[in-house]
Design a protein around this motif. Structure first.
Motif, mmCIF file in Angstrom:
data_model
loop_
_atom_site.group_PDB
_atom_site.id
_atom_site.type_symbol
_atom_site.label_atom_id
_atom_site.label_comp_id
_atom_site.label_asym_id
_atom_site.label_seq_id
_atom_site.Cartn_x
_atom_site.Cartn_y
_atom_site.Cartn_z
ATOM 1 N N LEU A 1 38.783 42.998 64.145
ATOM 2 C CA LEU A 1 39.447 43.453 62.923
ATOM 3 C C LEU A 1 39.217 42.476 61.769
ATOM 4 C CD1 LEU A 1 42.763 44.819 64.458
ATOM 5 C CD2 LEU A 1 40.901 46.150 63.461
ATOM 6 N N ARG A 2 39.205 41.179 62.053
ATOM 7 C CA ARG A 2 38.904 40.197 61.002
ATOM 8 C C ARG A 2 37.505 40.424 60.448
ATOM 9 N NH1 ARG A 2 39.673 34.222 62.902
ATOM 10 N NH2 ARG A 2 39.034 33.870 60.758
ATOM 11 N N GLY A 3 36.545 40.662 61.348
ATOM 12 C CA GLY A 3 35.183 40.920 60.907
ATOM 13 C C GLY A 3 35.067 42.199 60.095
ATOM 14 N N MET A 4 35.786 43.236 60.515
ATOM 15 C CA MET A 4 35.716 44.514 59.801
ATOM 16 C C MET A 4 36.364 44.423 58.423
ATOM 17 S SD MET A 4 36.326 47.194 62.907
ATOM 18 C CE MET A 4 35.842 48.673 62.071
ATOM 19 N N VAL A 5 37.488 43.713 58.316
ATOM 20 C CA VAL A 5 38.137 43.541 57.013
ATOM 21 C C VAL A 5 37.224 42.738 56.085
ATOM 22 C CG1 VAL A 5 40.064 42.422 55.823
ATOM 23 C CG2 VAL A 5 40.485 43.793 57.856
ATOM 24 N N THR A 6 36.607 41.692 56.602
ATOM 25 C CA THR A 6 35.683 40.884 55.811
ATOM 26 C C THR A 6 34.520 41.739 55.311
ATOM 27 O OG1 THR A 6 36.243 38.920 57.090
ATOM 28 C CG2 THR A 6 34.191 38.840 55.840
ATOM 29 N N PHE A 7 33.950 42.550 56.193
ATOM 30 C CA PHE A 7 32.818 43.398 55.835
ATOM 31 C C PHE A 7 33.227 44.450 54.804
ATOM 32 C CE2 PHE A 7 29.382 46.481 56.717
ATOM 33 C CZ PHE A 7 28.299 45.623 56.602
ATOM 34 N N LEU A 8 34.432 45.012 54.952
ATOM 35 C CA LEU A 8 34.931 46.003 53.993
ATOM 36 C C LEU A 8 35.083 45.394 52.606
ATOM 37 C CD1 LEU A 8 36.173 48.774 53.253
ATOM 38 C CD2 LEU A 8 38.365 47.859 53.990
ATOM 39 N N GLU B 1 43.662 50.858 61.407
ATOM 40 C CA GLU B 1 44.076 49.467 61.586
ATOM 41 C C GLU B 1 43.515 48.587 60.474
ATOM 42 O OE1 GLU B 1 46.088 47.684 63.934
ATOM 43 O OE2 GLU B 1 46.767 49.745 64.054
ATOM 44 N N VAL B 2 42.232 48.809 60.136
ATOM 45 C CA VAL B 2 41.585 48.006 59.096
ATOM 46 C C VAL B 2 42.276 48.229 57.750
ATOM 47 C CG1 VAL B 2 39.445 47.712 57.781
ATOM 48 C CG2 VAL B 2 39.373 47.820 60.267
ATOM 49 N N ARG B 3 42.689 49.478 57.479
ATOM 50 C CA ARG B 3 43.357 49.781 56.208
ATOM 51 C C ARG B 3 44.583 48.900 56.024
ATOM 52 N NH1 ARG B 3 45.349 55.754 55.209
ATOM 53 N NH2 ARG B 3 46.153 55.395 57.291
ATOM 54 N N SER B 4 45.417 48.812 57.049
ATOM 55 C CA SER B 4 46.645 48.024 56.972
ATOM 56 C C SER B 4 46.347 46.563 56.630
ATOM 57 C CB SER B 4 47.383 48.122 58.304
ATOM 58 O OG SER B 4 48.344 47.130 58.426
ATOM 59 N N LEU B 5 45.386 45.988 57.327
ATOM 60 C CA LEU B 5 45.067 44.570 57.130
ATOM 61 C C LEU B 5 44.378 44.319 55.790
ATOM 62 C CD1 LEU B 5 43.896 43.919 60.769
ATOM 63 C CD2 LEU B 5 46.016 43.125 59.735
ATOM 64 N N ALA B 6 43.483 45.220 55.391
ATOM 65 C CA ALA B 6 42.775 45.049 54.121
ATOM 66 C C ALA B 6 43.741 45.136 52.945
ATOM 67 C CB ALA B 6 41.682 46.101 53.983
ATOM 68 N N GLU B 7 44.691 46.053 53.026
ATOM 69 C CA GLU B 7 45.649 46.189 51.932
ATOM 70 C C GLU B 7 46.549 44.960 51.841
ATOM 71 O OE1 GLU B 7 47.416 49.899 51.201
ATOM 72 O OE2 GLU B 7 45.492 50.931 51.285
ATOM 73 N N LYS B 8 46.876 44.360 52.981
ATOM 74 C CA LYS B 8 47.647 43.117 52.956
ATOM 75 C C LYS B 8 46.847 42.000 52.286
ATOM 76 C CE LYS B 8 50.574 44.160 56.864
ATOM 77 N NZ LYS B 8 50.668 44.182 58.309
ATOM 78 N N MET B 9 45.545 41.935 52.552
ATOM 79 C CA MET B 9 44.715 40.900 51.934
ATOM 80 C C MET B 9 44.608 41.106 50.423
ATOM 81 S SD MET B 9 43.728 38.641 54.050
ATOM 82 C CE MET B 9 45.163 38.754 55.078
ATOM 83 N N ILE B 10 44.464 42.349 49.978
ATOM 84 C CA ILE B 10 44.362 42.622 48.540
ATOM 85 C C ILE B 10 45.681 42.279 47.852
ATOM 86 C CG2 ILE B 10 44.057 44.436 46.815
ATOM 87 C CD1 ILE B 10 42.066 45.745 48.817
ATOM 88 N N THR B 11 46.800 42.627 48.483
ATOM 89 C CA THR B 11 48.103 42.276 47.925
ATOM 90 C C THR B 11 48.256 40.758 47.852
ATOM 91 O OG1 THR B 11 49.060 44.293 48.833
ATOM 92 C CG2 THR B 11 50.592 42.563 48.200
ATOM 93 N N LEU B 12 47.769 40.057 48.866
ATOM 94 C CA LEU B 12 47.805 38.593 48.865
ATOM 95 C C LEU B 12 46.970 38.043 47.707
ATOM 96 C CD1 LEU B 12 48.968 36.365 50.714
ATOM 97 C CD2 LEU B 12 46.789 36.338 51.890
ATOM 98 N N GLY B 13 45.848 38.705 47.418
ATOM 99 C CA GLY B 13 44.969 38.268 46.339
ATOM 100 C C GLY B 13 45.571 38.425 44.961
ATOM 101 N N LYS B 14 46.592 39.255 44.827
ATOM 102 C CA LYS B 14 47.228 39.451 43.527
ATOM 103 C C LYS B 14 47.987 38.212 43.076
ATOM 104 C CE LYS B 14 48.125 44.382 43.237
ATOM 105 N NZ LYS B 14 49.226 45.356 43.286
ATOM 106 N N THR B 15 48.545 37.456 44.027
ATOM 107 C CA THR B 15 49.209 36.198 43.681
ATOM 108 C C THR B 15 48.184 35.087 43.829
ATOM 109 O OG1 THR B 15 49.964 35.911 45.956
ATOM 110 C CG2 THR B 15 51.477 36.983 44.435
#
Length: 113
Positions: free
Chosen positions: A17-24, A39-53
């Motif tokens: 999942l880490r690899g797939m989120v990175t690739f996405l 599963e990837v959607r959930s994790l990717a959206e958390k990373m984008i939200t993290l990137g906002k701060t």
């Protein structure tokens, strides 16, 4: 992580999942099975939200999950600023039908423009 086991042991599943989120985040879209895409959607959206701060703490949190430094830089410099006015829903999943070999439901997950 999520609730789906995806037929893998914990370490293998997390690494996949880490690899797939990175690739996405690197390429903007990937084709995978529907269950993995959810599963990837959930994790990717958390990373984008993290990137906002845009703080040092959030960058270190992103670095602990995303496997490439240049993708983290792209997340904070290009991807997250596009979604400042948006409250979630940064990705879309489009089902593409069954896979030829084993008839698994396939899907394309991509970032929303």
């Amino acid at each position: 992580m999520g609730t789906r086991k995806l037929g893998r042991k914990t370490d293998h599943r997390i690494a996949m999942l880490r690899g797939m989120v990175t690739f996405l985040l690197e390429n903007g879209q990937i084709e995978t099975t529907a269950a993995r895409a959810k599963e990837v959607r959930s994790l990717a959206e958390k990373m984008i939200t993290l990137g906002k701060t845009n703080t040092l703490h959030s960058k270190r949190q992103a670095m602990s999950f995303i496997t490439k430094e240049d993708v983290v830089k792209k997340l904070f410099d290009e991807i997250s600023p596009k979604y400042t006015d948006r409250q979630g829903g940064y990705t879309r999943i489009i089902k593409t039908g069954p896979r030829r070999g084993d008839a698994a439901e396939m899907a394309v997950i991509s970032l929303v423009d």
